[in-house]
Design an enzyme around this catalytic site. Structure first.
Site, mmCIF file in Angstrom:
data_model
loop_
_atom_site.group_PDB
_atom_site.id
_atom_site.type_symbol
_atom_site.label_atom_id
_atom_site.label_comp_id
_atom_site.label_asym_id
_atom_site.label_seq_id
_atom_site.Cartn_x
_atom_site.Cartn_y
_atom_site.Cartn_z
ATOM 1 C CB CYS A 405 37.758 55.512 44.515
ATOM 2 S SG CYS A 405 36.791 56.886 45.179
ATOM 3 C CG HIS A 565 34.157 52.401 44.205
ATOM 4 N ND1 HIS A 565 35.166 52.034 45.066
ATOM 5 C CD2 HIS A 565 33.920 53.720 44.444
ATOM 6 C CE1 HIS A 565 35.515 53.071 45.818
ATOM 7 N NE2 HIS A 565 34.774 54.110 45.453
ATOM 8 C CD GLU A 567 35.436 48.417 43.987
ATOM 9 O OE1 GLU A 567 35.484 49.171 44.982
ATOM 10 O OE2 GLU A 567 35.811 48.764 42.847
#
Length: 650
Positions: A405, A565, A567
């Site tokens: 990001c 993102h 993750e």
């Protein structure tokens, strides 16, 4: 009938491992499990909170910005939750007030009891029925975590709602696990805090079925302590379990399992009455075997992998909870001990060199010795110059780099400054009047409302069929800024991302991948042509080819940035692809199996076996996904992309 397990806290409010571990153990028994998190704060959601206030903001497929505990449930239970799985006081009061304004209470005086408490119960009962896993079936068990601690003023309506709820669903369908702190004072385990919080809980009409005693340290709960809590808290000894510190949080389910929590819940909730198919039983046994294999493998790791995380919110590690977990999952896969060094990005800047030279040199010593450098997301200008300096070091010194990001955007700015020579290249987030905006405000995002107005939720990324490496020619207007299907590089050859892009191989060499987004700014499409002509390749874009979503350097061991993102979708047994590649690259040239490097080994494995963690029905087109969020599309972003439209206020 759905079975409900309420997990409450006393003395300490940090008890997410107990709730998620209980859910995981029930899944190993073949049950379908969902989870609901209650946060008693007045915010509608977690979207407007700074990370150092409440930890990271976790984003769901539907764009919900929720408490980080929802991430814990998704990771442990391997489920996909929705924004309604996170209940806040703000959401409940908004719903009740809207009903009152519509006249649905028929002129009655609207009160906490029964109107607010009924709204809470109705919400829980409704959401608990929603399928959350690949089976597509209604869950058997719903874990309800009540945030905060018993006795808090803001928790009172929720405690009362749950007191009523136990009678609504029946004794056989409701169990309460109360988590309390048992402090160790000079070798003596003190039970008085637990006695006090259980006394308060009982006074509110809730009786604990299990008391989970949290101990800070490796010492387990003593038998005498267990018996004392049993005596003064009106439970049997088998209903008191200890949760001491273990070498890894992933061992907590095994710790609870060894103390018979599943057997107790099996009897208490009459789980035998549930119709569990043989297929689900087999899946549960497989999950248990794989989880045990993962945790046992951790104990036999000798080699480590050193990652430097250059971030803005390093004072509170929970600000990067999902990033940490994605790194851990990836380290498990490559059989390495994870070592994270935290570097506050502003410590790398010249101002720190003047104000605190020791801190400045310590920060740079960590960066220079890194096996891999990770720059995660964030908002605001503070510390971004330090991020750019760390990225420049990773790029020039051939250190594996992963940017997420804001880290992705800073990689673009670093390239524009260092390679294109545009020294004042910046983002309009930092300087709205800049002459060289390489990162700009998205056209459809509200400038007046903060909550829920970003580009949010699960979105597709299209891997470009080929990359125009080294060709200075700009894409034609007809391509709308996207890379043509068969560009010819400067040397007259076609460079296909399918043959060289590590990012694409990590996603199984697929044409598309889906990840969750949370951002207001994006790479300026008007600068994409010269960025790519100079060698910074955007291998992944949105379906229209307008938004840059993955960048990669071809002649670098590992240099990847992502606007989304990744993750947020990592799982212990199914690591996030970019994080897996990053960790594998950070292992260096050490060999994996068959003489391949660790990265080469994982690339081959991913191309053979990668499976997205998302439900099939969620991996749909951008237009379909956009309709499920608060994004406001504009219609005049076409042609050469000079028409940006006017931001729409929410």
């Amino acid at each position: 009938m759905t079975k409900y397990i309420l997990v409450s806290g006393g003395v300490s409010s940090r008890f997410r491992p107990v709730a998620s571990s209980t859910g995981l153990l029930l899944k190993t028994a073949g049950l379908k499990v969902t989870a609901i998190k209650i946060d008693p704060y007045m915010n509608i959601d977690a979207g407007t909170m700074r990370p150092t206030e409440h930890g990271e903001v976790y984003v769901l497929n539907d764009g919900g910005e929720v408490d980080l505990d929802l991430g814990n449930y998704e990771r442990y239970l391997d489920v996909t939750l929705s924004r309604d799985n996170n209940i806040t006081t703000g959401k409940i009061y908004r719903e009740v007030i809207e009903k009152e304004r519509r006249g649905e209470y028929l002129g009655k005086t609207v009160q906490i009891v029964p109107h607010v408490t009924n709204a809470i119960q109705d919400w829980i009962e409704r959401v608990s029925k929603i399928p959350v896993d690949a089976s597509g079936e209604e869950p058997d068990i719903c874990i309800v975590e009540l945030g905060g601690t018993v006795g808090d003023i803001e928790s009172a309506p929720f405690v009362e709602a749950m007191r009523q709820f136990q009678f609504r669903v029946g004794h056989e369908n409701f169990a309460l696990v109360h988590v309390s702190l048992v402090p160790d004072m000079h070798g003596e385990q003190k039970t008085k805090p637990t006695q006090t919080t259980v006394h308060a809980l009982r006074g509110l009409g809730l009786l604990p079925d299990l008391i989970a005693c949290r101990l800070l340290g490796p010492k387990s709960l003593e038998r005498a302590t267990k018996d004392k809590i049993s005596m003064f808290c009106h439970v049997s000894s088998e209903q008191v379990i200890g949760v001491h510190d273990v070498s890894s949080v992933y061992h907590v389910p095994l710790l609870l399992q060894a103390q018979g929590i599943v057997e107790y819940l099996r009897k208490r909730l009459n789980l035998a009455s549930l119709n569990i198919s043989q297929e689900m039983v087999s899946k549960g046994l497989s999950l248990e075997a794989r989880w045990k294999g993962m945790t046992k493998g951790q104990e036999r790791l000798f080699d480590d992998v050193k990652i430097v995380l250059v971030g803005k919110y390093t004072d509170l590690k929970d600000s990067y909870m999902s990033v940490i977990k994605a790194l851990e999952h990836s380290a498990f896969r490559v059989r390495r001990k994870l070592v994270i060094q935290w570097v506050e990005s502003s410590d790398l800047e010249s101002a720190t060199q003047e104000s605190d030279p020791a801190k400045y040199h310590d920060a740079w010593r960590a960066v220079v010795g890194a096996g891999g450098i990770l720059v995660p997301g964030g908002f605001g200008q503070r510390g971004t110059e330090g991020m750019i300096l760390a990225i420049k070091w990773a790029r020039e010194q051939k250190i594996p780099f992963l940017g997420i990001c804001l880290g992705f955007q800073m990689a673009v700015l670093e390239w524009a400054r260092s390679v294109l020579g545009v020294q004042d290249a910046t983002s309009t987030e930092f300087n709205p009047d800049t002459a060289h905006p390489f990162v700009i405000f998205m056209p459809e995002i509200s400038r007046t409302h903060m909550g829920g107005t970003m580009r949010l939720g699960l979105r597709p990324t299209v891997f470009q069929p080929s990359a125009n490496v080294g060709d200075s020619a700009s894409p034609s207007p007809a391509t709308n800024g996207a890379i043509p299907d068969s560009p010819v590089a400067a040397n007259g050859t076609t460079a296909s991302t399918a043959t060289w892009s590590k990012a694409r191989k990590l996603y199984g060499n697929a044409d598309k991948m889906w990840e969750r987004h949370r951002h207001r700014y994006e790479v300026n499409p008007e600068e994409v042509a010269r960025l790519e002509a100079s060698g910074l390749i955007f291998v992944g874009k949105d379906e229209r080819g307008e938004r840059m979503q993955i960048l990669e350097l071809k002649d670098h061991p590992f240099f990847i940035g992502l606007q989304p993102h990744p993750e947020l979708c990592s799982r212990p047994l199914n690591p996030s692809p970019p994080f897996l590649g990053f960790i594998a690259a950070a292992c260096g040239q050490s060999s994996g199996q068959g003489g391949l490097s660790v990265l080469e080994e994982q690339l081959e494995e991913q191309m053979k076996n990668f499976k997205p963690p998302h439900p099939e029905e969620s991996m749909v087109s951008e237009e379909t996904l956009r309709a499920r969020t608060n994004e406001h599309p504009v219609s005049n972003r076409v042609g050469t992309m000079t028409g940006w439209g006017t931001p729409v206020a929410d």
